[in-house]
Design an enzyme around this catalytic site. Structure first.
Site, PDB file in Angstrom:
ATOM      1  N   ASP A   7      59.817  48.919  41.916  1.00  0.00           N
ATOM      2  CA  ASP A   7      59.129  48.315  40.376  1.00  0.00           C
ATOM      3  C   ASP A   7      60.447  48.143  39.562  1.00  0.00           C
ATOM      4  O   ASP A   7      61.133  49.010  39.189  1.00  0.00           O
ATOM      5  CB  ASP A   7      58.320  49.539  39.977  1.00  0.00           C
ATOM      6  CG  ASP A   7      57.946  49.364  38.551  1.00  0.00           C
ATOM      7  OD1 ASP A   7      58.150  48.406  37.958  1.00  0.00           O
ATOM      8  OD2 ASP A   7      57.653  50.509  37.783  1.00  0.00           O
ATOM      9  N   GLU A 146      52.202  44.326  39.123  1.00  0.00           N
ATOM     10  CA  GLU A 146      52.294  45.605  38.820  1.00  0.00           C
ATOM     11  C   GLU A 146      50.821  46.306  38.650  1.00  0.00           C
ATOM     12  O   GLU A 146      50.813  47.302  39.245  1.00  0.00           O
ATOM     13  CB  GLU A 146      53.005  45.958  37.623  1.00  0.00           C
ATOM     14  CG  GLU A 146      54.337  45.412  37.718  1.00  0.00           C
ATOM     15  CD  GLU A 146      55.129  44.991  36.449  1.00  0.00           C
ATOM     16  OE1 GLU A 146      54.778  45.480  35.426  1.00  0.00           O
ATOM     17  OE2 GLU A 146      56.470  44.884  36.534  1.00  0.00           O
ATOM     18  N   ASP A 169      48.090  48.826  31.995  1.00  0.00           N
ATOM     19  CA  ASP A 169      49.602  48.845  32.186  1.00  0.00           C
ATOM     20  C   ASP A 169      50.379  48.726  31.058  1.00  0.00           C
ATOM     21  O   ASP A 169      50.635  47.325  30.824  1.00  0.00           O
ATOM     22  CB  ASP A 169      49.767  48.176  33.577  1.00  0.00           C
ATOM     23  CG  ASP A 169      51.332  48.366  34.107  1.00  0.00           C
ATOM     24  OD1 ASP A 169      52.097  49.095  33.260  1.00  0.00           O
ATOM     25  OD2 ASP A 169      51.795  47.755  35.082  1.00  0.00           O
TER      26      ASP A 169
END
Ligand code: AMP
Length: 578
Positions: A7, A146, A169
């Site tokens: 990430d 993501e 998110d």
């Protein structure tokens, strides 16, 4: 061979891998589960990535880079210690650090990775991310979104349930929302929406602006006094650092103080701040930004054809979802509390590791998980329109509609617009507006020539857009009458590196690492020499001092050979004097 999941965040990054079928975070070299995405070349020319670089940022602003993710996909350069870097190179340094942290724990070389990007990242931002991986020595097997990664990490624990979930998110620099359907081991994204320029750092900036205004109001002058440009950058960095700390405190308490005793000097007096910020005031500062995320939630819901009632679970991902106001907004919207059992900082990396496991075959498709994603924005070309007999350019003609399931290939037929037209330029855009100027241009350099000279409208051009599972677009244009084809992945547009540039960057990064290690290699000799200077007679002390100065001069000039020679001479002298 392990395929790690990364990430690569605006403010923090994380890396994970699949251990016995379950994703697990790999701690970094300093023991952190996440790593601040900060790069620095310190005073000793050492490359520093992570917490230490973040902590020393306000004092080393010209030697450090933060938030480089916001520049990915542009050709804007950043300067570190008078050297220019492309955003991909800085991201590559962060990736290299994560890669070597993983290698230390796994005890084997790591050469492949799945890297996540915001769902709303454009084609060039995705390519830039892939290239950053390549520069860092990682084959980037997949680029995944993501929120999809977060849904995967949730999905692997909840395979038995059929339900719609929503992933909200909100990280340091970007916001994404995705609506995901889960059934029989399938994680299928139905719609995504978002904003590439909204996140926790904007909340920090809002606090900084509040401090600046308050100071101006109380003192009748700017907080930056009459400081020079560099000092202003340092003051701003210190303010931002303090703002982030206060923001985090406000997630746990109703008010917090922003206290900085010394920010600089104005007319021989220190510039200082000591203000109280209440949670309520902070909420007012971020209200509009926070509300805009709910508009994106509404759009994603509308695109998926679902309503709030259809959403069984809401997952909060990204550090900024720790803000109670954000949690309340989401809770109010859905009439239920979001899930609290997923870690907002780790879910994305964990999901990427699962995707790595699917790719490596560790999770097989029969017993495991299948992931289906979408292209979150509309892709199309510029066309001319005949308006009252006049040909007017600048109109957007969609080819791939937003939220189409990927991979997807769509073809459209166009006609020549002018008599005897021999070539056509395919201008590629991404966006939702009927006018191209309000959308993002992805490419202006695909030209198809060799069209037979005919009256307007008699020749047909077939344009095919192919959007692959990594979110990368390929464009093909064909003259139907002759079969002549022009095909290319959109690559040469502004902001995307060529193969040669990637190779040069790979070389530079290796060289920089070699130089960074120079200081490590001679650190002990310097330490011993400095210690010995206290124990020897004045003439020997002078000899040591002379060689020490020489060694440090070569070090700061980053001269590998010079450092080696000076180190040898100094070591010989120290041995002689023992
Ligand atoms: P991420 O990119 O997901 O790691 O998110 C990082 C962002 O979350 C940064 O802007 C942090 O300041 C913010 N953040 C982390 N913890 C908190 C907290 N307790 N309260 C408010 N914001 C936070």
């Amino acid at each position: 061979m392990t395929i790690i999941g990364i990430d690569l965040g605006t403010t923090n990054s994380a890396v994970a891998y699949l251990k016995n079928g379950k994703p697990e975070i790999l701690v970094n070299k300093s023991g952190g589960r996440t790593t601040p995405s900060v790069f620095q070349i310190n005073r000793n020319n050492e490359i520093v990535v992570g917490q230490e670089a973040k902590d020393t940022y306000p004092t080393l602003v010209t030697q450090s880079v933060m938030e480089v993710k916001r520049l990915m996909g542009t050709d804007e350069k950043v300067t570190v210690k008078d050297k220019e870097y492309r955003p991909e190179e800085i991201s590559a340094h962060i990736l290299k650090y994560l890669k070597s942290s993983a290698e230390e724990i796994l005890g084997e070389p790591v050469t492949e990775a799945v890297i996540t990007v915001p769902a709303y990242f454009s084609d060039s931002q995705r390519k830039a991310t892939k290239m950053a991986g390549e520069i860092a020595g990682l084959k980037v097997d997949r680029i995944i979104n993501e929120p999809t990664a977060a849904a995967i990490s949730f999905g692997i624990e909840n395979m038995d349930k059929d339900q719609h979930i929503l992933v909200y998110d909100l990280g340091g620099g970007t916001f994404d929302v995705s609506i995901v359907e889960m059934y029989e081991g399938v994680v299928e994204v139905k719609a995504s929406a978002g904003n590439n320029h909204l996140g926790g750092m904007d909340f920090d900036n809002a606090i900084v602006a509040w401090v600046e205004q308050k100071y101006q109001g109380e003192n009748g002058r700017s907080i930056y006094g009459n400081t020079n440009d560099l000092e202003q950058i340092k003051i701003k960095a210190t303010l931002k650092d303090a703002a982030e700390k206060v923001k985090k405190l406000l997630s746990a308490q109703m008010s917090a103080r922003i206290t900085i005793p010394f920010l600089g000097i104005y007319n021989n007096a220190p510039i200082s701040v000591d203000y109280e910020l209440t949670r309520n005031e902070f909420e007012n500062l971020i209200r509009d930004m926070a509300s805009s995320t709910i508009k994106d939630v509404d759009r994603a819901l509308a695109d998926s054809g679902l309503t709030v009632r259809d959403i069984k679970e809401v997952l909060l991902v990204g550090g900024s979802t720790r803000i109670p106001f954000i949690q309340e907004l989401v809770e109010r919207k859905f009439g239920k509390a979001p899930r609290k059992d997923i870690n907002p900082d780790e879910a994305v990396a964990l999901g990427a590791a699962v995707q790595g496991g699917i790719k490596s075959g560790e999770i097989d498709s029969k017993s495991g998980l299948m992931v289906i994603d979408v292209c979150p924005y509309t892709l199309g070309t510029e066309v001319v329109k005949n308006i009252g007999g006049q040909l007017v350019p600048g109109y957007f003609d969609p080819i791939i509609p937003r939220n189409s399931t990927i991979p997807i290939s769509e073809t459209k037929l166009y006609f020549t617009a002018y008599n005897n037209q021999e070539e056509v330029d395919i201008f590629v855009y991404q966006g939702e507006n009927p006018l191209v100027n309000n959308n993002t241009c992805l490419s202006k350099d695909i030209t198809l020539d060799g069209i037979p000279r005919k009256p307007a409208g008699e020749e047909q051009i077939e344009v095919t857009f192919t959007y692959d599972i990594n979110g990368i677009l390929n464009v093909k244009a064909k003259v139907l009458s002759t079969g002549k084809v022009r095909e290319q992945a959109i690559r040469s547009q502004l902001g995307v590196m060529s193969d040669d540039q990637v190779a040069a960057a790979q070389e530079r990064i290796s060289e920089e690492y070699e130089k960074s290690e120079l200081y490590q290699e001679v650190k002990n000799v310097i330490y011993r020499a400095e210690k010995m200077m206290n124990d020897v007679n004045p003439s020997d002390k002078q000899k040591i001092e002379k060689l020490l100065i020489e060694l440090k001069r070569e070090l700061s000039a980053n001269n590998t050979n010079g450092v080696k020679l000076a180190e040898e001479e100094l070591t010989d002298l120290l041995i002689e004097l023992v």
